[in-house]
Design an enzyme around this catalytic site. Structure first.
Site, PDB file in Angstrom:
ATOM      1  N   GLU A  46     -15.603 -52.834  31.016  1.00 23.04           N
ATOM      2  CA  GLU A  46     -14.977 -52.213  32.187  1.00 23.04           C
ATOM      3  C   GLU A  46     -14.593 -53.274  33.208  1.00 23.04           C
ATOM      4  O   GLU A  46     -15.223 -54.340  33.279  1.00 23.04           O
ATOM      5  CB  GLU A  46     -15.977 -51.219  32.811  1.00 23.04           C
ATOM      6  CG  GLU A  46     -15.452 -50.532  34.060  1.00 23.04           C
ATOM      7  CD  GLU A  46     -16.292 -49.327  34.492  1.00 23.04           C
ATOM      8  OE1 GLU A  46     -17.374 -49.099  33.933  1.00 23.04           O
ATOM      9  OE2 GLU A  46     -15.833 -48.611  35.407  1.00 23.04           O
ATOM     10  N   ASN A 193     -12.794 -39.780  32.123  1.00 24.40           N
ATOM     11  CA  ASN A 193     -14.178 -40.271  32.001  1.00 24.40           C
ATOM     12  C   ASN A 193     -15.021 -39.604  33.081  1.00 24.40           C
ATOM     13  O   ASN A 193     -14.604 -39.518  34.237  1.00 24.40           O
ATOM     14  CB  ASN A 193     -14.207 -41.793  32.219  1.00 24.40           C
ATOM     15  CG  ASN A 193     -15.630 -42.319  32.420  1.00 24.40           C
ATOM     16  OD1 ASN A 193     -16.406 -42.364  31.472  1.00 24.40           O
ATOM     17  ND2 ASN A 193     -15.974 -42.688  33.639  1.00 24.40           N
ATOM     18  N   GLU A 194     -16.180 -39.129  32.713  1.00 25.81           N
ATOM     19  CA  GLU A 194     -17.086 -38.477  33.662  1.00 25.81           C
ATOM     20  C   GLU A 194     -16.292 -37.582  34.611  1.00 25.81           C
ATOM     21  O   GLU A 194     -16.366 -37.717  35.850  1.00 25.81           O
ATOM     22  CB  GLU A 194     -17.954 -39.513  34.398  1.00 25.81           C
ATOM     23  CG  GLU A 194     -18.831 -40.292  33.430  1.00 25.81           C
ATOM     24  CD  GLU A 194     -20.001 -41.073  34.058  1.00 25.81           C
ATOM     25  OE1 GLU A 194     -20.019 -41.265  35.277  1.00 25.81           O
ATOM     26  OE2 GLU A 194     -20.891 -41.494  33.292  1.00 25.81           O
ATOM     27  N   TYR A 260     -28.147 -42.829  30.058  1.00 28.51           N
ATOM     28  CA  TYR A 260     -28.702 -44.137  30.411  1.00 28.51           C
ATOM     29  C   TYR A 260     -30.223 -44.073  30.475  1.00 28.51           C
ATOM     30  O   TYR A 260     -30.790 -43.066  30.904  1.00 28.51           O
ATOM     31  CB  TYR A 260     -28.168 -44.590  31.772  1.00 28.51           C
ATOM     32  CG  TYR A 260     -26.741 -45.109  31.706  1.00 28.51           C
ATOM     33  CD1 TYR A 260     -26.474 -46.403  31.292  1.00 28.51           C
ATOM     34  CD2 TYR A 260     -25.662 -44.292  32.030  1.00 28.51           C
ATOM     35  CE1 TYR A 260     -25.174 -46.888  31.221  1.00 28.51           C
ATOM     36  CE2 TYR A 260     -24.347 -44.760  31.961  1.00 28.51           C
ATOM     37  CZ  TYR A 260     -24.112 -46.068  31.551  1.00 28.51           C
ATOM     38  OH  TYR A 260     -22.832 -46.551  31.461  1.00 28.51           O
ATOM     39  N   GLU A 316     -21.292 -44.093  26.429  1.00 28.79           N
ATOM     40  CA  GLU A 316     -22.009 -44.948  27.385  1.00 28.79           C
ATOM     41  C   GLU A 316     -23.497 -44.740  27.187  1.00 28.79           C
ATOM     42  O   GLU A 316     -23.982 -43.610  27.239  1.00 28.79           O
ATOM     43  CB  GLU A 316     -21.645 -44.628  28.837  1.00 28.79           C
ATOM     44  CG  GLU A 316     -20.263 -45.116  29.209  1.00 28.79           C
ATOM     45  CD  GLU A 316     -19.913 -44.918  30.686  1.00 28.79           C
ATOM     46  OE1 GLU A 316     -20.829 -44.930  31.531  1.00 28.79           O
ATOM     47  OE2 GLU A 316     -18.719 -44.764  30.969  1.00 28.79           O
ATOM     48  N   GLN A 364     -22.862 -52.696  28.908  1.00 32.69           N
ATOM     49  CA  GLN A 364     -21.509 -53.076  28.526  1.00 32.69           C
ATOM     50  C   GLN A 364     -21.566 -54.442  27.845  1.00 32.69           C
ATOM     51  O   GLN A 364     -22.622 -55.063  27.829  1.00 32.69           O
ATOM     52  CB  GLN A 364     -20.616 -53.116  29.739  1.00 32.69           C
ATOM     53  CG  GLN A 364     -20.525 -51.773  30.463  1.00 32.69           C
ATOM     54  CD  GLN A 364     -19.425 -51.710  31.513  1.00 32.69           C
ATOM     55  OE1 GLN A 364     -18.626 -52.618  31.685  1.00 32.69           O
ATOM     56  NE2 GLN A 364     -19.402 -50.602  32.252  1.00 32.69           N
TER      57      GLN A 364
END
Ligand code: AHR
Length: 510
Positions: A46, A193-194, A260, A316, A364
């Site tokens: 990103e 995204n999101e 996460y 993610e 990432q």
């Protein structure tokens, strides 16, 4: 008073059950039927902190050795991992990214503020051509995250045309003008995204319609086949998955999931390197929660899509600690043997769900969150997580082998979890690969592996471990946590016995 409470709460949070020190794994080598999609071993890059600028891209005129602007050391390290897919340009950045800013002569590209990540200046010197050329050089699939939050349908439609059209169309001609005659190949296209958060704060119902509108106009030019991915749930938001499955159904090829290993979005997330045993057990237990979460999202998908046409893409995942103190770019964190366990456990779990999980992207690739690689100016170091990916890459494209594990367990906050965790696959050459973890910090495990109907003639292994669980690699000491040859696996009549040392990750090839 405070101290006493802390000790008491630590003791109640963490219990070690009676340990036998022995575990058993049965691997059904003749029952494999699902291919582990190689994209499960995917990466994410990103425009955030120094992932792109300084991490991947330094520009052709940089004193840092580079290949056409991509730093040579990082390029070679990523190439070694055989990265199958790279997601770009975000993340949250994607929903504010206007691709036209990042094409054409670099000196003419506008400078913008990266509003999601500290308002730092983004000079757009790394754009569409730079990303797609990189993917070609790496021989990996590009995964493009489209701007749905603040963009337009026309803008996304034209981006797909710019990248994939071979004809005499305005965007294909713009691409030619920018030095690229042939279209690139684009398979994976993220439609937002999101979208429940930084991607537009939409409801699942509203987003379902937005998805359909955007995806309608993302055309398939000149034989290019798109695999469209809807912006999916975070963690346990099963309602999001349910609503999208009901309303979008097989108008999408994939739906994403973000998870996460993170203590929470407000306040401190804990240090990447300074933690105690309790923090460690929390990390393992929090990571393993994804297993049940995936199972539940899949159960919803099965209800609406019993033929398994829509894939689950965990695009993610990984650890999220406090940013390293000092003068570091956004979301830069160190990476210890604890992070290596998070990677190993997640990858074992993703393999298990290979029938539905077709792609995952750790967050990432460089300098951000649970990175493979850290850089500082011209210096570069590989993290323990990098080494896990390198040991596990043998599973890419292989056939998943069902297995059962019986092992001692640890308990954190009343949640019991096994000390030994494993995954196995058979590759196209007939080699069997087993990856194993012993998350116990103190005790070795004697693991008996039964492989009915398999004649083993040779076993080779690698081990990743270190003196302490907070061990990590630095620019000064880059080889503190690196794989070593592992020889403690013995062939038996029924399979193997393996002495798995405390806090170690092992890969075996039979
Ligand atoms: O990976 C960092 C950020 O985490 C991404 O930009 C966003 O999608 C997620 O919240």
């Amino acid at each position: 008073m405070k101290k006493i409470f802390l000790v008491a709460s630590l003791l109640s949070a963490m219990t070690i059950s009676a340990q036998t020190g022995a575990s058993k794994i049965t691997i059904h080598a003749d029952q494999g039927k699902t291919q582990i999609s190689k994209e499960i071993y995917g990466q994410f890059s990103e425009h955030l902190g120094s992932c792109i600028y300084g991490g991947i891209w330094v520009g052709e005129n940089s004193p840092i050795p580079n290949i056409k602007g991509y730093r040579t050391d990082v390029f070679n390290a990523i190439k070694e991992l055989k990265v199958p897919v790279l997601r770009w340009p975000g993340g949250c950045f994607a929903d504010e990214y206007h691709w036209m800013d990042g094409v054409g002569p670099r000196e003419k590209r506008p400078t913008i503020s990266n509003n999601n990540w500290g308002g730092v200046i983004e000079d757009n010197s790394f754009g569409t051509n730079e990303f797609f050329n990189l993917c070609e050089m790496l021989d990996c699939e590009p995964y493009l995250s489209g701007n749905v939050g603040s963009g337009t349908v026309e803008e996304l439609a034209k981006w797909v045309e710019y990248i994939t059209s071979a004809g005499n169309s305005p965007m294909a001609n713009l691409r030619r003008q920018n030095g690229r005659e042939k279209p690139w190949k684009l398979k994976y296209l993220g439609v937002g995204n999101e979208s429940w958060g930084c991607g537009g704060n939409m409801t699942a119902q509203f987003y379902s319609d937005v998805y359909k509108r955007y995806s309608t106009y993302c055309r398939e030019y000149d034989g290019n086949k798109l695999f469209k991915i809807a912006s999916g749930a975070s963690d346990v938001d099963y309602n999001w998955t349910e609503t999208l499955m009901k309303n979008i159904g097989n108008k999408m090829e994939g739906i994403s999931l973000h998870y996460y290993t993170c203590k929470g979005w407000e306040g401190s997330k804990g240090s990447a390197t300074k933690f105690d045993k309790n923090d460690y057990l929390w990390t393992i237990s929090k990571t393993l929660e994804i297993d049940d979460m995936i199972k539940k999202h899949i159960a919803i998908m099965d209800k609406y899509d019993p033929k398994n046409k829509v894939a689950l893409m965990v695009d993610e995942w990984g650890t999220w600690w406090d940013q390293e103190p000092g003068n570091h770019t956004a979301l830069y964190q160190q990476n210890t043997l604890r992070d290596a366990f998070v990677a190993a456990l997640n990858l074992n779990i993703f393999n298990k769900y290979a029938e539905r999980v077709k792609m995952t992207n750790i967050a990432q690739v460089v300098n951000v969150l649970q990175a493979m690689i850290l850089t500082e100016g011209p210096k570069m170091v590989l993290t323990p997580t990098y080494h896990v990916f390198n040991m596990y890459k043998v599973h890419m494209g292989a056939t998943y082998l069902p297995l059962e594990v019986t092992s001692d367990s640890l308990t954190y906050n009343k949640t019991k979890f096994p000390i030994v965790n494993a995954s196995a696959s058979k590759d196209s050459k007939g080699l069997i690969h087993i990856t194993l973890t012993n998350v116990d910090l103190d005790k070795d495990q004697k693991v008996t592996i039964d492989l009915p109907n398999v004649k083993i003639t040779k076993v080779e292994g690698k081990i990743l471990t270190a003196k302490t669980i907070d061990s990590h690699n630095t620019f000064e000491n880059p080889n503190v946590v690196v794989p070593a040859v592992f020889k403690d696996a013995k062939i038996t009549k029924t399979g193997l016995t393996v002495n798995v040392p405390a806090k170690s990750i092992i890969s075996l090839e039979l």
